[in-house]
Motif scaffolding. Structure first.
Motif, PDB file in Angstrom:
ATOM      1  N   CYS A 138      82.544  53.985  21.209  1.00  0.00           N
ATOM      2  CA  CYS A 138      81.177  53.574  21.545  1.00  0.00           C
ATOM      3  C   CYS A 138      80.186  54.652  21.114  1.00  0.00           C
ATOM      4  O   CYS A 138      80.402  55.850  21.345  1.00  0.00           O
ATOM      5  CB  CYS A 138      81.049  53.336  23.045  1.00  0.00           C
ATOM      6  SG  CYS A 138      82.016  51.939  23.647  1.00  0.00           S
ATOM      7  N   LEU A 139      79.101  54.217  20.489  1.00  0.00           N
ATOM      8  CA  LEU A 139      78.017  55.133  20.129  1.00  0.00           C
ATOM      9  C   LEU A 139      76.811  54.939  21.034  1.00  0.00           C
ATOM     10  O   LEU A 139      76.145  55.911  21.401  1.00  0.00           O
ATOM     11  CB  LEU A 139      77.618  54.912  18.665  1.00  0.00           C
ATOM     12  CG  LEU A 139      78.746  55.122  17.635  1.00  0.00           C
ATOM     13  CD1 LEU A 139      78.241  54.795  16.241  1.00  0.00           C
ATOM     14  CD2 LEU A 139      79.281  56.546  17.701  1.00  0.00           C
ATOM     15  N   THR A 140      76.555  53.710  21.429  1.00  0.00           N
ATOM     16  CA  THR A 140      75.522  53.406  22.418  1.00  0.00           C
ATOM     17  C   THR A 140      76.079  52.327  23.340  1.00  0.00           C
ATOM     18  O   THR A 140      76.995  51.575  22.970  1.00  0.00           O
ATOM     19  CB  THR A 140      74.219  52.911  21.758  1.00  0.00           C
ATOM     20  OG1 THR A 140      74.501  51.726  21.002  1.00  0.00           O
ATOM     21  CG2 THR A 140      73.629  53.989  20.847  1.00  0.00           C
ATOM     22  N   CYS A 141      75.520  52.260  24.541  1.00  0.00           N
ATOM     23  CA  CYS A 141      76.021  51.314  25.553  1.00  0.00           C
ATOM     24  C   CYS A 141      74.982  50.253  25.858  1.00  0.00           C
ATOM     25  O   CYS A 141      73.779  50.427  25.600  1.00  0.00           O
ATOM     26  CB  CYS A 141      76.376  52.063  26.838  1.00  0.00           C
ATOM     27  SG  CYS A 141      77.718  53.231  26.673  1.00  0.00           S
ATOM     28  N   LYS A 142      75.451  49.182  26.444  1.00  0.00           N
ATOM     29  CA  LYS A 142      74.555  48.143  26.913  1.00  0.00           C
ATOM     30  C   LYS A 142      73.729  48.667  28.074  1.00  0.00           C
ATOM     31  O   LYS A 142      74.114  49.655  28.720  1.00  0.00           O
ATOM     32  CB  LYS A 142      75.370  46.918  27.321  1.00  0.00           C
ATOM     33  CG  LYS A 142      76.067  46.249  26.151  1.00  0.00           C
ATOM     34  CD  LYS A 142      76.871  45.038  26.601  1.00  0.00           C
ATOM     35  CE  LYS A 142      77.568  44.391  25.409  1.00  0.00           C
ATOM     36  NZ  LYS A 142      78.370  43.212  25.798  1.00  0.00           N
ATOM     37  N   PRO A 143      72.600  48.035  28.381  1.00  0.00           N
ATOM     38  CA  PRO A 143      71.723  48.537  29.460  1.00  0.00           C
ATOM     39  C   PRO A 143      72.489  48.717  30.784  1.00  0.00           C
ATOM     40  O   PRO A 143      73.408  47.967  31.095  1.00  0.00           O
ATOM     41  CB  PRO A 143      70.652  47.453  29.569  1.00  0.00           C
ATOM     42  CG  PRO A 143      70.619  46.826  28.210  1.00  0.00           C
ATOM     43  CD  PRO A 143      72.030  46.860  27.713  1.00  0.00           C
ATOM     44  N   LYS A 144      72.096  49.747  31.529  1.00  0.00           N
ATOM     45  CA  LYS A 144      72.609  50.103  32.857  1.00  0.00           C
ATOM     46  C   LYS A 144      73.986  50.779  32.819  1.00  0.00           C
ATOM     47  O   LYS A 144      74.447  51.261  33.847  1.00  0.00           O
ATOM     48  CB  LYS A 144      72.669  48.881  33.791  1.00  0.00           C
ATOM     49  CG  LYS A 144      71.327  48.263  34.096  1.00  0.00           C
ATOM     50  CD  LYS A 144      71.465  47.127  35.095  1.00  0.00           C
ATOM     51  CE  LYS A 144      70.096  46.509  35.409  1.00  0.00           C
ATOM     52  NZ  LYS A 144      70.207  45.414  36.395  1.00  0.00           N
TER      53      LYS A 144
END
Length: 316
Positions: free
Chosen positions: A54-60
């Motif tokens: 993962c490089l960025t995650c979904k909100p929250k």
């Protein structure tokens, strides 16, 4: 002049080195970013790569990096694991490592639980507690010293031994034991035990001075057993026997001499009956013997008669 030439050479070499570094950095960035995608990412990832997860995650969700040798792999979590605390920003949410002495923390400067060998006090982990506090091995915290009237304690809430003149009950020290408790020799409050008795028996025979005859009024008695003896401060046992007046059967008591005579008379009568019984059994045995002898005699007579008849028939 020679000094100027040296300076020019150094400048050119530096420029060439810088270009090479810039080219190498772009090459590495291209290599690391290879495979970056927002399609097919799993585990809460918004963007991911094959090499770094993962490089960025979904909100929250929080991004947490796990090191695998020289590589770090990103994962997206609903909450940060032990030893990390979460920070939020408009761009992304990160898991940041707690201080080395913290097992879990609220932020870098405020621990929530300490590692083994340390005790928590006001968000800090300490190897020894400040004055007036004591370490609690169960809570892993610095807690207030023993409660008042305690001589020793397990923690700030539980005494194990009371100061002189006090009594221990359920980890607390008392000047006087509460209701339904009493002190023992070990300065502890123990439950008070009250006496318990069973049911009354039936009333005994009505008598007076041990006699059941000769008087109009007498007494009869009944009893009951103690089932549980009381403790020193328990309720004592009630009476285990009671007596009441009763009417004795109206009959004249016989004198002692007369009673002995009647007893001897009954004995003689019994002996007479026993002797008569023995004589009767003897007569029965004699009668059986006579009957047996008569039967044998009749058998012999019959046997001679038949033998004589047989002999007479042979002569004819």
């Amino acid at each position: 002049m020679q000094l100027q030439l040296i300076s020019i050479v150094l400048i050119l070499h530096c420029m060439e080195y810088t270009n090479c570094q810039h080219h190498g950095s772009r090459h590495r960035l291209h290599k690391q970013g290879s495979g970056v995608s927002s399609q097919g990412c799993q585990g809460g990832c918004q963007t991911c790569s094959v090499y770094n997860g993962c490089l960025t995650c979904k909100p929250k969700l929080f991004i947490h990096f796990i090191h695998d040798g020289m590589r770090q792999i990103g994962v997206c979590l609903a909450s940060c694991p032990n030893g990390f605390y979460g920070t939020r920003s408009p761009d992304r949410n990160d898991c940041i490592k707690c201080g080395s002495e913290c097992d879990s923390c609220f932020n870098r400067n405020f621990c929530l639980r300490c590692r083994a060998g340390s005790y928590l006090h006001k968000g800090k982990c300490m190897e020894s507690c400040p004055d007036g506090l004591m370490p609690s091995d169960t809570k892993k915290e610095c807690v207030p010293a023993c409660p008042a009237d305690c001589d020793s304690c397990q923690n700030s809430d539980t005494c194990t031994r009371c100061a002189p003149g006090h009594f221990l009950l359920h980890g607390q020290c008392h000047h006087v034991c509460p209701d339904e408790f009493e002190p023992n020799d070990s300065m502890e409050c123990i439950p008070t035990v009250h006496c318990e008795v069973g049911e009354w028996s039936e009333w005994g025979p009505c008598s007076r001075s041990g006699k059941t005859c000769g008087f109009k009024w007498g007494e009869e008695t009944r009893t009951r057993k103690v089932l549980q003896n009381p403790s020193p401060m328990g309720s004592p046992c009630p009476a285990t026997s009671e007596t009441r007046e009763c009417l004795v059967k109206r009959r004249r008591c016989k004198p002692k001499g007369q009673r002995r005579g009647e007893k001897k008379k009954r004995f003689n009568l019994q002996e007479k009956e026993n002797a008569e019984s023995r004589r009767e059994r003897k007569r029965e045995r004699e009668k059986e013997t006579i009957n047996l002898e008569d039967s044998e005699s009749r058998n012999k007579t019959e046997h001679r008669r038949r033998r004589d008849q047989s002999r007479d028939a042979g002569t004819v």
